[in-house]
Design a protein around this motif. Structure first.
Motif, PDB file in Angstrom:
ATOM      1  N   SER A  51       0.838  -1.188   0.000  1.00 44.96           N
ATOM      2  CA  SER A  51       0.000   0.000   0.000  1.00 44.96           C
ATOM      3  C   SER A  51       0.877   1.243   0.000  1.00 44.96           C
ATOM      4  N   MET A  52       0.751   2.043  -1.025  1.00 46.94           N
ATOM      5  CA  MET A  52       1.470   3.309  -1.164  1.00 46.94           C
ATOM      6  C   MET A  52       2.978   3.150  -0.957  1.00 46.94           C
ATOM      7  N   GLY A  53       3.551   2.132  -1.545  1.00 46.41           N
ATOM      8  CA  GLY A  53       4.990   1.913  -1.461  1.00 46.41           C
ATOM      9  C   GLY A  53       5.446   1.212  -0.192  1.00 46.41           C
ATOM     10  N   ARG A  64       0.068   2.540  10.316  1.00 45.81           N
ATOM     11  CA  ARG A  64       1.202   3.259   9.739  1.00 45.81           C
ATOM     12  C   ARG A  64       0.814   4.347   8.749  1.00 45.81           C
ATOM     13  N   THR A  65      -0.444   4.445   8.389  1.00 47.70           N
ATOM     14  CA  THR A  65      -0.834   5.434   7.392  1.00 47.70           C
ATOM     15  C   THR A  65      -1.776   6.469   7.991  1.00 47.70           C
ATOM     16  N   LEU A  66      -1.632   7.688   7.548  1.00 47.73           N
ATOM     17  CA  LEU A  66      -2.491   8.763   8.019  1.00 47.73           C
ATOM     18  C   LEU A  66      -3.841   8.701   7.317  1.00 47.73           C
ATOM     19  N   PHE A  67      -3.797   8.488   6.011  1.00 45.34           N
ATOM     20  CA  PHE A  67      -5.029   8.346   5.229  1.00 45.34           C
ATOM     21  C   PHE A  67      -5.241   6.863   4.962  1.00 45.34           C
ATOM     22  N   SER A  68      -6.419   6.393   5.220  1.00 48.21           N
ATOM     23  CA  SER A  68      -6.706   4.977   5.109  1.00 48.21           C
ATOM     24  C   SER A  68      -6.841   4.557   3.650  1.00 48.21           C
ATOM     25  N   VAL A  69      -5.778   4.001   3.097  1.00 47.03           N
ATOM     26  CA  VAL A  69      -5.807   3.465   1.739  1.00 47.03           C
ATOM     27  C   VAL A  69      -5.538   1.960   1.773  1.00 47.03           C
ATOM     28  N   CYS A  70      -5.794   1.347   2.890  1.00 43.88           N
ATOM     29  CA  CYS A  70      -5.525  -0.075   3.085  1.00 43.88           C
ATOM     30  C   CYS A  70      -6.759  -0.860   2.670  1.00 43.88           C
TER      31      CYS A  70
END
Length: 98
Positions: free
Chosen positions: A56-58, A82-88
């Motif tokens: 996810s996102m690199g 680990r991500t601020l914006f949920s793209v999981c």
């Protein structure tokens, strides 16, 4: 004398007791043959495990669980942590049985 014999006995016991046990790294490419201890039902037994991976996102995330669903939820949770914006996206998770 008794103290040194006790220390020697405990040292040997700990070495023998832990032989064959390995701490797994879910980020390794090959976790084949990895088993987990399952204490549900009042009995201890060894069960097969699943490794799930998500890109996810690199970033790469992976998790090991006793069931595919458990490992899938864990890898998505690690991604969310680990991500601020949920793209999981859970539909992009790839799981294999070890």
């Amino acid at each position: 004398m008794k103290k040194s014999v006790l220390v020697l006995f405990l040292s040997v016991l700990s070495i023998v007791g832990c032989s064959g046990i390995k701490v797994i790294n879910p980020n390794e490419e090959n976790n084949a043959g990895t088993l987990a201890v399952d204490a549900s039902g009042g009995q201890l037994k060894l069960v097969a495990t699943y490794t799930c991976k998500l890109d996810s996102m690199g970033n790469r995330f992976s998790a090991v669980g006793k069931t595919e669903d458990e490992a899938r939820k864990e890898v998505v949770a690690r991604c969310h942590d680990r991500t601020l914006f949920s793209v999981c996206e859970s539909d992009k998770v790839k799981c294999v049985k070890n």
